[in-house]
Design an enzyme around this catalytic site. Structure first.
Site, short mmCIF file in Angstrom:
data_model
loop_
_atom_site.label_atom_id
_atom_site.label_comp_id
_atom_site.label_asym_id
_atom_site.label_seq_id
_atom_site.Cartn_x
_atom_site.Cartn_y
_atom_site.Cartn_z
N GLN A 37 -10.47 112.00 62.58
CA GLN A 37 -10.68 110.58 62.33
C GLN A 37 -9.35 109.91 62.01
O GLN A 37 -8.41 110.56 61.56
CB GLN A 37 -11.67 110.39 61.18
CG GLN A 37 -13.09 110.82 61.53
CD GLN A 37 -14.03 110.69 60.35
OE1 GLN A 37 -13.66 110.96 59.22
NE2 GLN A 37 -15.25 110.29 60.62
N ARG A 76 -9.08 107.28 52.85
CA ARG A 76 -9.59 108.62 53.10
C ARG A 76 -10.55 108.60 54.29
O ARG A 76 -11.32 107.68 54.46
CB ARG A 76 -10.36 109.14 51.87
CG ARG A 76 -10.90 110.55 52.05
CD ARG A 76 -11.95 110.88 51.00
NE ARG A 76 -13.11 110.00 51.03
CZ ARG A 76 -14.11 110.10 51.90
NH1 ARG A 76 -14.09 111.01 52.83
NH2 ARG A 76 -15.12 109.25 51.85
N VAL A 77 -10.45 109.63 55.11
CA VAL A 77 -11.45 109.92 56.14
C VAL A 77 -11.90 111.35 55.94
O VAL A 77 -11.20 112.17 55.35
CB VAL A 77 -10.91 109.71 57.58
CG1 VAL A 77 -10.65 108.25 57.86
CG2 VAL A 77 -9.67 110.53 57.83
N SER A 78 -13.10 111.66 56.44
CA SER A 78 -13.68 112.98 56.20
C SER A 78 -13.15 114.05 57.13
O SER A 78 -12.95 115.19 56.73
CB SER A 78 -15.20 112.92 56.35
OG SER A 78 -15.74 112.04 55.40
N ALA A 79 -12.95 113.72 58.37
CA ALA A 79 -12.58 114.73 59.36
C ALA A 79 -11.14 114.54 59.84
O ALA A 79 -10.62 113.43 59.88
CB ALA A 79 -13.53 114.66 60.56
#
Length: 183
Positions: A15, A9-12
């Site tokens: 990314q 998982r990445v936040s943005a």
């Protein structure tokens, strides 16, 4: 021996997930689910929900670091409980976490506390920065998207709230809020 399932998982949205996917592939994950969502809550993280639902006894959920899984101690504990309830375990490729061992469980709890602490510090720094910017007159927030004068002019001309809302592409609640503030 169960399946080794990876979760990245990445936040943005800008990314990149490739480093996590490569690490999980190297760790022997036969299935890797990915998503680009904030880790501060589990709400809306459909891939995580799918992984947790899919886990079976003997399976391992692998992540690169636990902050990819959760940013709050409460969410982390809920996720770990769900994994344990399925008879599965959690493993991190970059941290000494393996919930099939006592030491791994203890380390997981410690890292969870630090991940939540880091999130809280970031929020505090952000709030402090905004307060300083406001005090200096630099930060004024987002400019209003609705021109209050247009609403007032149309209302004075006898146009109803529904017609104003349709004409300006805003909600009736916004029209009433502006007109209420004017009184």
């Amino acid at each position: 021996m169960g399946t080794n399932i990876g979760y990245a998982r990445v936040s943005a949205t800008d990314q990149n997930l490739s480093l996590q996917v490569a690490a999980l592939t190297a760790a022997g994950c036969s299935v890797i689910r990915t998503e680009k969502r904030s880790g501060t809550t589990t709400t809306g993280r459909t891939e995580l929900a799918t992984v947790l639902e899919f886990l079976r006894a003997g399976d391992t959920l692998s992540v690169t670091r636990i902050d990819r899984l959760a940013r709050s101690m409460g969410d982390l504990q809920d996720i770990v409980r769900a994994i344990r309830a399925k008879g599965a375990s959690l493993r991190a490729t970059e941290q000494p976490i393996d919930t099939s061992t006592a030491a791994g469980k203890a380390f997981l709890d410690m890292l969870g506390v630090f991940a939540e602490f880091e999130t809280n510090l970031r929020r505090e720094r952000q709030a402090e920065g905004i307060a300083q910017a406001k005090a200096a007159g630099v930060y004024k927030g987002r400019p209003p998207s609705i021109q209050a004068e247009q609403v007032k002019t149309l209302h004075t001309a006898g146009t109803g709230a529904t017609a104003i809302a349709e004409q300006l592409g805003i909600s009736r609640a916004s029209v009433y809020r502006i007109l209420g503030a004017a009184n």
